[in-house]
Motif scaffolding. Sequence first.
Motif, short mmCIF file in Angstrom:
data_model
loop_
_atom_site.label_atom_id
_atom_site.label_comp_id
_atom_site.label_asym_id
_atom_site.label_seq_id
_atom_site.Cartn_x
_atom_site.Cartn_y
_atom_site.Cartn_z
N UNK A 31 0.84 -1.19 -0.03
CA UNK A 31 0.12 -0.16 0.11
C UNK A 31 1.04 1.26 -0.08
N UNK A 32 0.37 2.52 -0.24
CA UNK A 32 1.19 3.70 -0.11
C UNK A 32 2.00 3.76 0.99
N UNK A 33 1.61 3.24 2.11
CA UNK A 33 2.44 3.44 3.50
C UNK A 33 3.24 2.31 3.80
N UNK A 34 3.40 1.24 2.86
CA UNK A 34 4.26 -0.01 3.35
C UNK A 34 5.83 0.38 2.58
N UNK A 35 6.57 -0.72 2.76
CA UNK A 35 7.88 -0.68 2.07
C UNK A 35 7.94 -2.03 1.64
N UNK A 58 16.53 2.33 11.39
CA UNK A 58 15.44 2.41 12.42
C UNK A 58 14.07 2.69 11.69
N UNK A 59 14.21 3.32 10.45
CA UNK A 59 12.73 3.22 9.70
C UNK A 59 12.26 2.28 9.20
N UNK A 60 13.38 1.44 8.58
CA UNK A 60 12.83 -0.21 7.97
C UNK A 60 12.44 -0.74 9.19
N UNK A 62 11.05 -0.11 11.91
CA UNK A 62 9.73 0.51 12.70
C UNK A 62 8.75 0.03 11.81
N UNK A 63 8.88 0.00 10.50
CA UNK A 63 7.86 -0.10 9.28
C UNK A 63 7.75 -1.71 8.95
N UNK A 64 8.72 -2.12 9.16
CA UNK A 64 8.54 -3.74 8.92
C UNK A 64 7.56 -4.11 7.65
N UNK A 65 6.73 -4.97 7.87
CA UNK A 65 5.74 -5.40 6.76
C UNK A 65 4.49 -4.74 6.90
N UNK A 66 4.30 -3.76 7.92
CA UNK A 66 3.01 -2.86 7.89
C UNK A 66 2.72 -2.49 6.34
N UNK A 67 1.14 -2.42 6.44
CA UNK A 67 0.62 -2.05 5.20
C UNK A 67 0.68 -2.93 3.99
N UNK A 68 1.65 -4.22 3.97
CA UNK A 68 1.60 -5.01 2.85
C UNK A 68 0.24 -6.00 2.76
N UNK A 80 17.32 -7.05 11.05
CA UNK A 80 18.86 -7.24 11.80
C UNK A 80 19.02 -6.26 13.03
N UNK A 81 18.97 -6.93 14.12
CA UNK A 81 19.17 -6.11 15.48
C UNK A 81 20.62 -5.93 15.97
N UNK A 82 21.02 -4.41 16.00
CA UNK A 82 22.56 -4.32 16.00
C UNK A 82 22.48 -2.94 16.74
N UNK A 83 22.91 -2.86 18.13
CA UNK A 83 23.27 -4.08 18.92
C UNK A 83 22.31 -4.90 19.36
N UNK A 84 22.45 -6.29 19.59
CA UNK A 84 21.43 -7.05 20.03
C UNK A 84 20.80 -6.41 21.26
N UNK A 85 19.46 -6.63 21.32
CA UNK A 85 18.72 -6.33 22.47
C UNK A 85 17.24 -6.98 22.50
N UNK A 86 16.57 -6.93 23.56
CA UNK A 86 15.29 -7.55 23.91
C UNK A 86 14.38 -6.70 22.60
N UNK A 87 13.71 -7.27 22.15
CA UNK A 87 12.58 -6.60 21.19
C UNK A 87 11.22 -6.79 21.41
N UNK A 88 10.26 -5.90 20.97
CA UNK A 88 8.83 -6.07 21.18
C UNK A 88 8.43 -5.64 19.83
#
Length: 164
Positions: A31-35, A58-60, A62-68, A80-88
Amino acid sequence: MPRIGSLALAFLLATGMTACDSQASSSPTTSPTSQALPIEAHTTIDDQTFQLEVARTTEQLDTGLMGRTSLPANQGMLFVISPERAMTFWMKNTDLGLDIIFLRNGIVTDIVHNAAPCQQAHCPTYSSPGPVDQVIELNAGQAKSHGLAVGDSLPVTVTSPHPS
């Protein structure tokens, strides 16, 4: 994805909260708001190879697969999480169900099976059990149908290095 206030964005970044989305067709539909990111990695689960778009910035992330509105059955997204950390993660503004696979050093630390799409103001969140260095999103049901389990080795081959 609607713009998030700077205070909310700071919270999301500080807690490692990231958005999600995905599903099936012959090519990704956006969709127009997806990547749609380039396929730059792959992994194999139970003789099925999955081609992975790679989210690094960070932008990629945050957006992930939203809007697809679709995702081919043999594709997904690698975070890819760098540096490694807990993720939600959450499924806000996501139209497709997903499996969310948390990895640390190539080992599956947790799997969220069939995370449901969410178009509500408040959506459930899905957190890693500890620090992770990679997260993979696949169409809902893929992890279970290919027998993936916590503790399994799941090497990811990155075919295109991060641009300098």
